[in-house]
Design an enzyme around this catalytic site. Structure first.
Site, PDB file in Angstrom:
ATOM      1  N   ASP A 142      41.144  -1.491 -47.680  1.00 45.26           N
ATOM      2  CA  ASP A 142      40.302  -0.607 -48.413  1.00 45.26           C
ATOM      3  C   ASP A 142      41.035   0.517 -48.999  1.00 45.26           C
ATOM      4  O   ASP A 142      41.118   1.556 -48.302  1.00 45.26           O
ATOM      5  CB  ASP A 142      38.933  -0.348 -47.676  1.00 45.26           C
TER       6      ASP A 142
ATOM      7  N   LYS B 243      37.251   4.511 -57.445  1.00 49.84           N
ATOM      8  CA  LYS B 243      37.691   5.904 -57.509  1.00 49.84           C
ATOM      9  C   LYS B 243      38.833   5.971 -58.451  1.00 49.84           C
ATOM     10  O   LYS B 243      38.688   5.968 -59.734  1.00 49.84           O
ATOM     11  CB  LYS B 243      38.257   6.595 -56.318  1.00 49.84           C
TER      12      LYS B 243
ATOM     13  N   TYR C  40      34.839   4.299 -43.763  1.00 45.89           N
ATOM     14  CA  TYR C  40      33.762   4.095 -44.863  1.00 45.89           C
ATOM     15  C   TYR C  40      34.152   2.769 -45.546  1.00 45.89           C
ATOM     16  O   TYR C  40      35.223   3.219 -46.212  1.00 45.89           O
ATOM     17  CB  TYR C  40      33.405   5.204 -45.294  1.00 45.89           C
TER      18      TYR C  40
END
Ligand SMILES: *Cc1c(COP(=O)(O)O)cnc(C)c1O
Length: 437
Positions: free
Chosen positions: A247, A275, A152
């Protein structure tokens, strides 16, 4: 089933929320659709815990899906933010704190020579992709990108793609509202399959702008890349002038201080962060080799911007978090605590006679109702979702909040000390009895 019940206040809030918010939530996984039952509405958090609207306390194993690595409301983080609050909320002009944060990121992740701050992982991945397309192959307009099933990268149109019908056919949109013309340049390959990468580069080589990958996948539960998979990717990108983008929104400062790339010893051209670098506030970033980053406006032709990019309150929170994770022994303790949790939970599951296993890297873990640790999306999907759901609710009832889906990773913070982990393990022993009984 009693585990699916919750007190009145959560239920009332959920009903009220559904009248004004689609599905009652602002991000789909929060709705408990996969596990059933009533989502818990959180009222406050402290250290390893949060409390729901009924005042019930949970040990939190999602940590806002990764950011809360030092635990909730750490006094140093709160103090840093309070100091920043008094100096103003947002200026729309550069600040010294942003420069410090860029310097800190570059110090910690050596493959990053320049970095730009944005406000979400989605924005960072989307921007990195545009930059890659604008810079790859000498900026001569390459269009194609490669991603992997189960990874994702946020919800930008061209990344919401599932595999096409044939192995080397381009992907189909995985969301309504995304025209096929937009995903026709995205090739979706199986995770951990180096041969597919070889085939894809053979077929499309000089048209491929970017390969984007989660180095340790954390959005299909936890799945580690094999070194061979990543080495093949690195070699092919270099050979063909494609940009390799890691990522690390989830793994950055989570699996190790230098991210997953430091574990594998492989340098990408671009890295996407989020995050943990915000510590619970909206900060994300993308960065990499200087000659690539210099394609960004105002220097180059690739446009990217943001009203709240580098927001001073968010940056204060992120910087305070980045300082705390550099305290001596931080990752040794976090990794050891997480590893003990997983070893003992696996032993308990197996002692209950269940096909059950687990894995952890740094402060991130996966648990799987399966006989062996999965290595790709198909193997994750084949794990026993029904058993997971029973386990999830049995844990929730006992005050342990796991990710409400068999397909998500879990997160441990520095505030999860031995006693918190012991409490989790005794709940797990009872919960496994509910699953096997
Ligand atoms: C969470 C995540 C994103 C998206 O970040 P948001 O801040 O939710 O937009 C992108 N990539 C990975 C690997 C993620 O885990």
């Amino acid at each position: 089933m009693s585990g699916q019940m919750s007190g009145d206040r959560n239920q009332q809030l959920f009903e009220r929320a559904r009248r004004t918010i689609p599905g009652g939530v602002n991000s789909p996984v929060r709705a408990f659709r996969s596990v059933g039952g009533t989502p818990r509405f959180i009222s406050k958090a402290q250290g390893p815990y949060f409390w729901d609207a009924d005042g019930k306390r949970y040990i939190d194993y999602i940590g806002s899906w990764g950011p809360m690595i030092v635990g909730h409301t750490h006094p140093k983080v709160v103090a840093a933010m309070q100091g920043a609050l008094e100096r103003g909320l947002s200026y729309g002009a550069p600040t010294e704190a942003e420069v410090e944060m860029a310097e800190e990121i570059i110090k910690l992740v050596p493959s990053i020579q320049q970095v730009r701050l944005v406000s979400s992982g989605t924005e960072a991945a989307m921007s990195a992709l545009r930059l890659a397309r604008g810079a790859a192959g000498g900026g001569k307009g390459r269009r194609k990108i490669i991603k992997f099933e189960g990874c994702y990268h946020g919800h930008a149109d061209s990344l919401l793609v599932k595999a096409g019908s044939g192995l080397l056919t381009f992907g189909n949109p995985s969301s309504a509202g995304v025209p096929a013309e937009i995903t026709q340049h995205t090739l979706v390959l199986d995770y951990n399959d180096p041969q597919q990468l070889e085939d894809a580069f053979k077929a499309h080589g000089d048209d491929i702008a970017c390969v984007m990958v989660e180095v340790i996948a954390g959005n299909m539960n936890l799945v580690r890349a094999t070194p061979e998979f990543l080495q093949t990717m690195r070699r092919l990108c270099t050979q063909h002038g494609a940009i390799l983008a890691f990522d690390e929104v989830m793994t950055g400062f989570r699996v190790a201080l230098g991210g997953a790339q430091s574990i594998y010893g492989i340098e990408p051209d671009l890295t996407v962060l989020g995050k943990v670098i915000g510590g619970g506030m909206p900060v994300a970033a993308f960065g990499g080799r200087k000659e690539i980053m210099q394609h960004l406006a105002p220097l180059g032709g690739v446009y990217q911007a943001g009203t709240l990019s580098g927001n001073p309150i968010a940056v204060a929170c992120g910087m305070a978090t980045l300082k705390l994770i550099q305290e001596p022994g931080f990752y040794d303790r976090l990794s050891a605590n997480t590893a003990r949790l997983i070893q003992e939970i696996v032993a308990a599951g197996q002692a209950a006679g269940l096909p059950f296993c687990g894995d952890s890297v740094g402060g991130m873990f996966g648990i799987y109702f399966a006989a062996s640790v999965p290595g790709n999306y198909a193997q994750i999907i084949a794990t026993d979702k029904n058993r997971f759901n029973v386990f999830f609710h049995a844990m929730l009832e006992r005050g342990i909040y796991l990710a409400p889906s068999a397909y998500e990773a879990g997160f441990v913070s520095a505030a999860h000390d031995a006693s918190v982990i012991d409490a989790t393990l005794s709940a797990a022993r009872e919960a496994f009895a509910a699953v096997s009984g």
